[in-house]
Design an enzyme around this catalytic site. Structure first.
Site, PDB file in Angstrom:
ATOM      1  N   VAL A 116      -5.380  10.099  11.166  1.00 49.38           N
ATOM      2  CA  VAL A 116      -4.306  10.517  10.256  1.00 49.38           C
ATOM      3  C   VAL A 116      -4.951  11.073   8.991  1.00 49.38           C
ATOM      4  O   VAL A 116      -5.779  10.391   8.367  1.00 49.38           O
ATOM      5  CB  VAL A 116      -3.433   9.304   9.837  1.00 49.38           C
ATOM      6  CG1 VAL A 116      -2.289   9.756   8.936  1.00 49.38           C
ATOM      7  CG2 VAL A 116      -2.915   8.544  11.046  1.00 49.38           C
ATOM      8  N   GLY A 147       0.825  -1.214   0.000  1.00 53.40           N
ATOM      9  CA  GLY A 147       0.000   0.000   0.000  1.00 53.40           C
ATOM     10  C   GLY A 147       0.850   1.252   0.000  1.00 53.40           C
ATOM     11  O   GLY A 147       0.595   2.208   0.745  1.00 53.40           O
ATOM     12  N   VAL A 163      -3.126  -7.117  -2.206  1.00 51.58           N
ATOM     13  CA  VAL A 163      -2.816  -8.060  -1.114  1.00 51.58           C
ATOM     14  C   VAL A 163      -3.926  -9.080  -0.867  1.00 51.58           C
ATOM     15  O   VAL A 163      -3.718 -10.060  -0.164  1.00 51.58           O
ATOM     16  CB  VAL A 163      -2.461  -7.326   0.217  1.00 51.58           C
ATOM     17  CG1 VAL A 163      -1.181  -6.528   0.078  1.00 51.58           C
ATOM     18  CG2 VAL A 163      -3.622  -6.472   0.710  1.00 51.58           C
ATOM     19  N   TYR A 167     -14.642  -2.563  10.705  1.00 49.28           N
ATOM     20  CA  TYR A 167     -13.281  -2.005  10.638  1.00 49.28           C
ATOM     21  C   TYR A 167     -12.583  -2.226  11.978  1.00 49.28           C
ATOM     22  O   TYR A 167     -11.432  -2.659  12.025  1.00 49.28           O
ATOM     23  CB  TYR A 167     -13.319  -0.513  10.275  1.00 49.28           C
ATOM     24  CG  TYR A 167     -11.922   0.103  10.208  1.00 49.28           C
ATOM     25  CD1 TYR A 167     -11.032  -0.276   9.212  1.00 49.28           C
ATOM     26  CD2 TYR A 167     -11.495   1.028  11.160  1.00 49.28           C
ATOM     27  CE1 TYR A 167      -9.744   0.259   9.164  1.00 49.28           C
ATOM     28  CE2 TYR A 167     -10.215   1.571  11.114  1.00 49.28           C
ATOM     29  CZ  TYR A 167      -9.353   1.177  10.104  1.00 49.28           C
ATOM     30  OH  TYR A 167      -8.076   1.699  10.053  1.00 49.28           O
TER      31      TYR A 167
HETATM   32  P1  NDP Z   1      -4.790   5.690   2.222  1.00 43.89           P
HETATM   33  O1  NDP Z   1      -6.149   5.424   1.660  1.00 43.89           O
HETATM   34  O2  NDP Z   1      -4.200   7.033   2.050  1.00 43.89           O
HETATM   35  O3  NDP Z   1      -3.765   4.596   1.662  1.00 43.89           O
HETATM   36  C1  NDP Z   1      -4.106   3.243   1.647  1.00 43.89           C
HETATM   37  C2  NDP Z   1      -3.073   2.466   0.872  1.00 43.89           C
HETATM   38  O4  NDP Z   1      -3.430   1.073   0.922  1.00 43.89           O
HETATM   39  C3  NDP Z   1      -3.018   2.865  -0.582  1.00 43.89           C
HETATM   40  O5  NDP Z   1      -1.675   2.913  -0.996  1.00 43.89           O
HETATM   41  C4  NDP Z   1      -3.738   1.737  -1.293  1.00 43.89           C
HETATM   42  O6  NDP Z   1      -3.149   1.529  -2.582  1.00 43.89           O
HETATM   43  C5  NDP Z   1      -3.420   0.564  -0.393  1.00 43.89           C
HETATM   44  N1  NDP Z   1      -4.358  -0.527  -0.540  1.00 43.89           N
HETATM   45  C6  NDP Z   1      -5.684  -0.548  -0.248  1.00 43.89           C
HETATM   46  N2  NDP Z   1      -6.208  -1.733  -0.583  1.00 43.89           N
HETATM   47  C7  NDP Z   1      -5.189  -2.472  -1.088  1.00 43.89           C
HETATM   48  C8  NDP Z   1      -5.106  -3.778  -1.625  1.00 43.89           C
HETATM   49  N3  NDP Z   1      -6.173  -4.575  -1.713  1.00 43.89           N
HETATM   50  N4  NDP Z   1      -3.904  -4.235  -2.053  1.00 43.89           N
HETATM   51  C9  NDP Z   1      -2.825  -3.438  -1.984  1.00 43.89           C
HETATM   52  N5  NDP Z   1      -2.843  -2.195  -1.506  1.00 43.89           N
HETATM   53  C10 NDP Z   1      -4.024  -1.718  -1.070  1.00 43.89           C
HETATM   54  O7  NDP Z   1      -4.927   5.327   3.779  1.00 43.89           O
HETATM   55  P2  NDP Z   1      -3.851   5.371   4.977  1.00 43.89           P
HETATM   56  O8  NDP Z   1      -2.506   5.644   4.468  1.00 43.89           O
HETATM   57  O9  NDP Z   1      -4.404   6.237   6.018  1.00 43.89           O
HETATM   58  O10 NDP Z   1      -3.974   3.862   5.474  1.00 43.89           O
HETATM   59  C11 NDP Z   1      -2.853   2.986   5.545  1.00 43.89           C
HETATM   60  C12 NDP Z   1      -3.059   2.032   6.711  1.00 43.89           C
HETATM   61  O11 NDP Z   1      -3.126   2.790   7.911  1.00 43.89           O
HETATM   62  C13 NDP Z   1      -4.337   1.216   6.667  1.00 43.89           C
HETATM   63  O12 NDP Z   1      -4.058  -0.093   7.132  1.00 43.89           O
HETATM   64  C14 NDP Z   1      -5.257   1.940   7.655  1.00 43.89           C
HETATM   65  O13 NDP Z   1      -6.218   1.076   8.202  1.00 43.89           O
HETATM   66  C15 NDP Z   1      -4.233   2.383   8.673  1.00 43.89           C
HETATM   67  N6  NDP Z   1      -4.634   3.494   9.534  1.00 43.89           N
HETATM   68  C16 NDP Z   1      -5.072   4.665   9.018  1.00 43.89           C
HETATM   69  C17 NDP Z   1      -5.444   5.698   9.876  1.00 43.89           C
HETATM   70  C18 NDP Z   1      -6.014   6.999   9.390  1.00 43.89           C
HETATM   71  O14 NDP Z   1      -6.662   7.712  10.189  1.00 43.89           O
HETATM   72  N7  NDP Z   1      -5.797   7.387   8.122  1.00 43.89           N
HETATM   73  C19 NDP Z   1      -5.295   5.554  11.321  1.00 43.89           C
HETATM   74  C20 NDP Z   1      -4.829   4.272  11.765  1.00 43.89           C
HETATM   75  C21 NDP Z   1      -4.483   3.290  10.886  1.00 43.89           C
HETATM   76  P3  NDP Z   1      -3.925   1.167  -3.918  1.00 43.89           P
HETATM   77  O15 NDP Z   1      -5.308   1.718  -3.811  1.00 43.89           O
HETATM   78  O16 NDP Z   1      -3.101   1.816  -4.987  1.00 43.89           O
HETATM   79  O17 NDP Z   1      -3.867  -0.324  -3.978  1.00 43.89           O
HETATM   80  C1  8X3 Z   2      -8.207   4.887  11.364  1.00 41.72           C
HETATM   81  C2  8X3 Z   2      -8.495   5.780  12.530  1.00 41.72           C
HETATM   82  O1  8X3 Z   2     -10.331   6.492  14.154  1.00 41.72           O
HETATM   83  O2  8X3 Z   2     -10.891   6.430  11.791  1.00 41.72           O
HETATM   84  O3  8X3 Z   2      -7.832   3.617  11.776  1.00 41.72           O
HETATM   85  O4  8X3 Z   2     -10.625   4.387  13.010  1.00 41.72           O
HETATM   86  S1  8X3 Z   2     -10.165   5.758  12.877  1.00 41.72           S
END
Ligand code: NDP
Ligand code: 8X3
Length: 264
Positions: free
Chosen positions: A191, A14, A66, A158
């Site tokens: 985030v 990702g 993935v 989630y």
């Molecule tokens: P974004 O949506 O900005 O990025 C998500 C990334 O995951 C993208 O690069 C996307 O790439 C990739 N992705 C999604 N589905 C797939 C898949 N099936 N196969 C491969 N890649 C995939 O979100 P974030 O950067 O915020 O999220 C990243 C991680 O952090 C996640 O696990 C999320 O749950 C976690 N997280 C996020 C928080 C937030 O508040 N933003 C807080 C806590 C945790 P592409 O679409 O090109 O495949």
């Molecule tokens: C992403 C943060 O608070 O939206 O994991 O679940 S929250």
């Protein structure tokens, strides 16, 4: 601080957006070579060009979903055959869909979350770990969430997916006792990334409202913590790191200023 990442090989899932992309940049700035994957290959190509030019590291990119178990296994087998296995894996790929009461939930969105956040992480970890075990070296870093710590209304599936990541982080650590392999989870609160736009299926206004009136974490903030975890001396396993924005104390206590916001 000593930089132990120079010349290490780091695999990030990702990596085309948000936290994964920020991790790629942070590790490249530390001199690590990268194996980046995601579904949006064009974005990976642009990222590779910019990181190689700026940091003179080697960046290999892979179109990888993935959720595709065979695709993940084939990718890791190829890395093994080509002697390009990673020292560090960041299991970052993940998403959320919707914020609905359970009884109104969309099953197709649940499946996307379970298949990506849980099964995708399982496929990658299962494919990589035997190689790490046979070398008795390596570090898996999962991107969990505070959603795996505290459940909130509408978070249901989630939350469950991130509780699963938390359990797997603990389980993998137990099963690897006696090896030198470390398993860590970095668990952020809110985030600002594309996360909410994906959750709300392209509704930008609603997504932007999630981050209004306070200072959320940035993907770079998270990447810096991931770098710290990866850079710890080999005898130090930062098992789980939770980070919140200072304005957020838990999913229910978020200090906002300005006009009222209703992200629901
Ligand atoms: P974004 O949506 O900005 O990025 C998500 C990334 O995951 C993208 O690069 C996307 O790439 C990739 N992705 C999604 N589905 C797939 C898949 N099936 N196969 C491969 N890649 C995939 O979100 P974030 O950067 O915020 O999220 C990243 C991680 O952090 C996640 O696990 C999320 O749950 C976690 N997280 C996020 C928080 C937030 O508040 N933003 C807080 C806590 C945790 P592409 O679409 O090109 O495949
Ligand atoms: C992403 C943060 O608070 O939206 O994991 O679940 S929250």
């Amino acid at each position: 601080m000593t930089n132990r990442l120079q010349g290490r090989r780091v695999l990030i899932t990702g990596a085309s957006a948000g936290i994964g992309r920020a991790c790629a940049r942070t590790f490249a700035a530390s001199g690590a070579d990268l194996l980046l994957s995601a579904r949006r290959f064009g974005r990976l190509e642009a990222l590779r060009r910019s990181l190689e030019a700026e940091f003179q590291v080697h960046v290999a990119i892979e179109r990888l979903d993935v959720r595709d178990r065979a695709g993940v296994e084939t990718y890791v087998s190829r890395l093994a055959v080509e002697n390009r296995l990673p020292d560090i894996v960041v299991n970052n790929a993940g998403l959320s869909r919707d914020l609905l009461p359970f009884h109104e939930g969309k099953v197709e969105g649940w499946e996307e979350m379970i298949d990506t956040n849980v099964k995708g992480l399982l496929y990658m970890s299962r494919a990589i770990l035997p190689h790490m075990v046979s070398r008795d070296s390596g570090h898996l870093i999962h991107i969990g969430s505070t959603a795996g710590e505290t459940v909130y209304p509408g978070g249901n599936v989630y939350n469950a997916s991130k509780f699963a990541v938390r359990a797997l982080n603990e389980g993998m650590n137990l099963d690897l006792a006696g090896t030198r392999i470390r398993v860590s989870s970095v668990d952020p609160g809110l985030v600002e990334s594309e996360f909410s736009e994906v959750r709300f299926r392209g509704d930008r206004e609603r997504a932007e409202a999630v981050y209004r009136g306070y200072t959320p974490l940035s993907p770079d903030d998270v990447a810096e913590v991931v770098r710290y975890v990866a850079n710890a001396p080999e005898h130090v396993n930062l098992h789980r790191v939770i980070l919140y924005p200072t304005d957020q104390r838990n999913p229910y206590v978020l200090h906002r200023t300005g006009p009222p916001v209703d992200p629901e």
